[in-house]
Design a protein around this motif. Structure first.
Motif, PDB file in Angstrom:
ATOM      1  N   ALA A  50      47.797  46.709  38.753  1.00  0.00           N
ATOM      2  CA  ALA A  50      47.014  45.606  38.187  1.00  0.00           C
ATOM      3  C   ALA A  50      47.866  44.760  37.246  1.00  0.00           C
ATOM      4  O   ALA A  50      48.612  45.281  36.424  1.00  0.00           O
ATOM      5  N   PRO A  51      47.741  43.436  37.372  1.00  0.00           N
ATOM      6  CA  PRO A  51      48.442  42.541  36.439  1.00  0.00           C
ATOM      7  C   PRO A  51      47.730  42.539  35.092  1.00  0.00           C
ATOM      8  O   PRO A  51      46.696  43.203  34.927  1.00  0.00           O
ATOM      9  N   ALA A  52      48.239  41.783  34.153  1.00  0.00           N
ATOM     10  CA  ALA A  52      47.598  41.652  32.845  1.00  0.00           C
ATOM     11  C   ALA A  52      46.161  41.172  33.039  1.00  0.00           C
ATOM     12  O   ALA A  52      45.865  40.426  33.976  1.00  0.00           O
ATOM     13  N   ILE A  53      45.273  41.607  32.170  1.00  0.00           N
ATOM     14  CA  ILE A  53      43.863  41.240  32.261  1.00  0.00           C
ATOM     15  C   ILE A  53      43.684  39.721  32.288  1.00  0.00           C
ATOM     16  O   ILE A  53      42.847  39.200  33.031  1.00  0.00           O
ATOM     17  N   ARG A  54      44.469  38.995  31.508  1.00  0.00           N
ATOM     18  CA  ARG A  54      44.391  37.529  31.482  1.00  0.00           C
ATOM     19  C   ARG A  54      44.628  36.957  32.877  1.00  0.00           C
ATOM     20  O   ARG A  54      43.909  36.074  33.339  1.00  0.00           O
ATOM     21  N   ILE A  55      45.626  37.481  33.569  1.00  0.00           N
ATOM     22  CA  ILE A  55      45.950  37.018  34.922  1.00  0.00           C
ATOM     23  C   ILE A  55      44.850  37.417  35.895  1.00  0.00           C
ATOM     24  O   ILE A  55      44.376  36.605  36.694  1.00  0.00           O
ATOM     25  N   LEU A  56      44.425  38.658  35.827  1.00  0.00           N
ATOM     26  CA  LEU A  56      43.402  39.147  36.738  1.00  0.00           C
ATOM     27  C   LEU A  56      42.090  38.388  36.553  1.00  0.00           C
ATOM     28  O   LEU A  56      41.413  38.062  37.526  1.00  0.00           O
ATOM     29  N   THR A  57      41.757  38.044  35.324  1.00  0.00           N
ATOM     30  CA  THR A  57      40.542  37.270  35.046  1.00  0.00           C
ATOM     31  C   THR A  57      40.608  35.908  35.721  1.00  0.00           C
ATOM     32  O   THR A  57      39.632  35.451  36.332  1.00  0.00           O
ATOM     33  N   GLN A  58      41.753  35.257  35.651  1.00  0.00           N
ATOM     34  CA  GLN A  58      41.916  33.941  36.270  1.00  0.00           C
ATOM     35  C   GLN A  58      41.867  34.032  37.795  1.00  0.00           C
ATOM     36  O   GLN A  58      41.261  33.183  38.453  1.00  0.00           O
ATOM     37  N   LEU A  59      42.489  35.057  38.355  1.00  0.00           N
ATOM     38  CA  LEU A  59      42.455  35.242  39.803  1.00  0.00           C
ATOM     39  C   LEU A  59      41.035  35.494  40.282  1.00  0.00           C
ATOM     40  O   LEU A  59      40.587  34.902  41.270  1.00  0.00           O
ATOM     41  N   CYS A  60      40.323  36.348  39.572  1.00  0.00           N
ATOM     42  CA  CYS A  60      38.932  36.643  39.933  1.00  0.00           C
ATOM     43  C   CYS A  60      38.061  35.398  39.828  1.00  0.00           C
ATOM     44  O   CYS A  60      37.209  35.164  40.689  1.00  0.00           O
ATOM     45  N   ALA A  61      38.275  34.603  38.798  1.00  0.00           N
ATOM     46  CA  ALA A  61      37.486  33.381  38.623  1.00  0.00           C
ATOM     47  C   ALA A  61      37.672  32.451  39.820  1.00  0.00           C
ATOM     48  O   ALA A  61      36.719  31.834  40.293  1.00  0.00           O
ATOM     49  N   ARG A  62      38.889  32.360  40.322  1.00  0.00           N
ATOM     50  CA  ARG A  62      39.162  31.518  41.491  1.00  0.00           C
ATOM     51  C   ARG A  62      38.438  32.023  42.730  1.00  0.00           C
ATOM     52  O   ARG A  62      38.113  31.254  43.629  1.00  0.00           O
ATOM     53  N   LEU A  63      38.177  33.317  42.764  1.00  0.00           N
ATOM     54  CA  LEU A  63      37.502  33.927  43.909  1.00  0.00           C
ATOM     55  C   LEU A  63      36.005  34.110  43.672  1.00  0.00           C
ATOM     56  O   LEU A  63      35.314  34.732  44.478  1.00  0.00           O
ATOM     57  N   ASN A  64      35.511  33.586  42.557  1.00  0.00           N
ATOM     58  CA  ASN A  64      34.104  33.755  42.174  1.00  0.00           C
ATOM     59  C   ASN A  64      33.722  35.226  42.044  1.00  0.00           C
ATOM     60  O   ASN A  64      32.628  35.635  42.431  1.00  0.00           O
ATOM     61  N   LEU A  65      34.643  36.016  41.523  1.00  0.00           N
ATOM     62  CA  LEU A  65      34.411  37.430  41.241  1.00  0.00           C
ATOM     63  C   LEU A  65      34.488  37.638  39.734  1.00  0.00           C
ATOM     64  O   LEU A  65      35.045  36.814  39.014  1.00  0.00           O
ATOM     65  N   THR A  66      33.949  38.746  39.272  1.00  0.00           N
ATOM     66  CA  THR A  66      34.107  39.141  37.878  1.00  0.00           C
ATOM     67  C   THR A  66      35.009  40.367  37.834  1.00  0.00           C
ATOM     68  O   THR A  66      35.259  40.996  38.862  1.00  0.00           O
ATOM     69  N   LEU A  67      35.453  40.708  36.658  1.00  0.00           N
ATOM     70  CA  LEU A  67      36.250  41.935  36.525  1.00  0.00           C
ATOM     71  C   LEU A  67      35.414  43.146  36.919  1.00  0.00           C
ATOM     72  O   LEU A  67      35.942  44.117  37.453  1.00  0.00           O
ATOM     73  N   ASP A  68      34.107  43.093  36.673  1.00  0.00           N
ATOM     74  CA  ASP A  68      33.216  44.194  37.067  1.00  0.00           C
ATOM     75  C   ASP A  68      33.206  44.386  38.578  1.00  0.00           C
ATOM     76  O   ASP A  68      33.013  45.504  39.062  1.00  0.00           O
ATOM     77  N   ASP A  69      33.386  43.301  39.337  1.00  0.00           N
ATOM     78  CA  ASP A  69      33.434  43.411  40.792  1.00  0.00           C
ATOM     79  C   ASP A  69      34.668  44.201  41.239  1.00  0.00           C
ATOM     80  O   ASP A  69      34.623  44.915  42.247  1.00  0.00           O
ATOM     81  N   VAL A  70      35.746  44.060  40.507  1.00  0.00           N
ATOM     82  CA  VAL A  70      37.004  44.720  40.857  1.00  0.00           C
ATOM     83  C   VAL A  70      37.088  46.122  40.248  1.00  0.00           C
ATOM     84  O   VAL A  70      37.527  47.067  40.891  1.00  0.00           O
ATOM     85  N   PHE A  71      36.660  46.243  38.996  1.00  0.00           N
ATOM     86  CA  PHE A  71      36.697  47.538  38.295  1.00  0.00           C
ATOM     87  C   PHE A  71      35.280  48.080  38.177  1.00  0.00           C
ATOM     88  O   PHE A  71      34.593  47.823  37.212  1.00  0.00           O
ATOM     89  N   GLN A  72      34.848  48.796  39.192  1.00  0.00           N
ATOM     90  CA  GLN A  72      33.474  49.304  39.187  1.00  0.00           C
ATOM     91  C   GLN A  72      33.360  50.598  38.440  1.00  0.00           C
ATOM     92  O   GLN A  72      34.145  51.450  38.481  1.00  0.00           O
TER      93      GLN A  72
END
Length: 61
Positions: free
Chosen positions: A39-61
């Motif tokens: 996993a990349p830094a949370i800041r990066i992952l948050t931006q990537l998820c936002a582009r995909l209309n996902l939340t961090l909760d969608d990725v980290f269940q």
């Protein structure tokens, strides 16, 4: 971690890794995440998820 959901969302939007990470991180960073779960830094992952209309909760269940 639900990387498959992340990958499916990217592919459903018709985005390549390079297109998704443009302006956020390198394609290598995204590749490491999708292929090995590093996993990349949370800041990066948050931006990537936002582009995909996902939340961090969608990725980290």
């Amino acid at each position: 971690m639900n990387i498959e959901r992340f990958i499916k969302a990217r592919k459903a939007m018709g985005l390549s890794q390079a297109e998704l990470c443009d302006g956020i991180c390198t394609q290598a960073t995204l590749s490491k995440f999708e292929n090995s779960g590093k996993a990349p830094a949370i800041r990066i992952l948050t931006q990537l998820c936002a582009r995909l209309n996902l939340t961090l909760d969608d990725v980290f269940q």
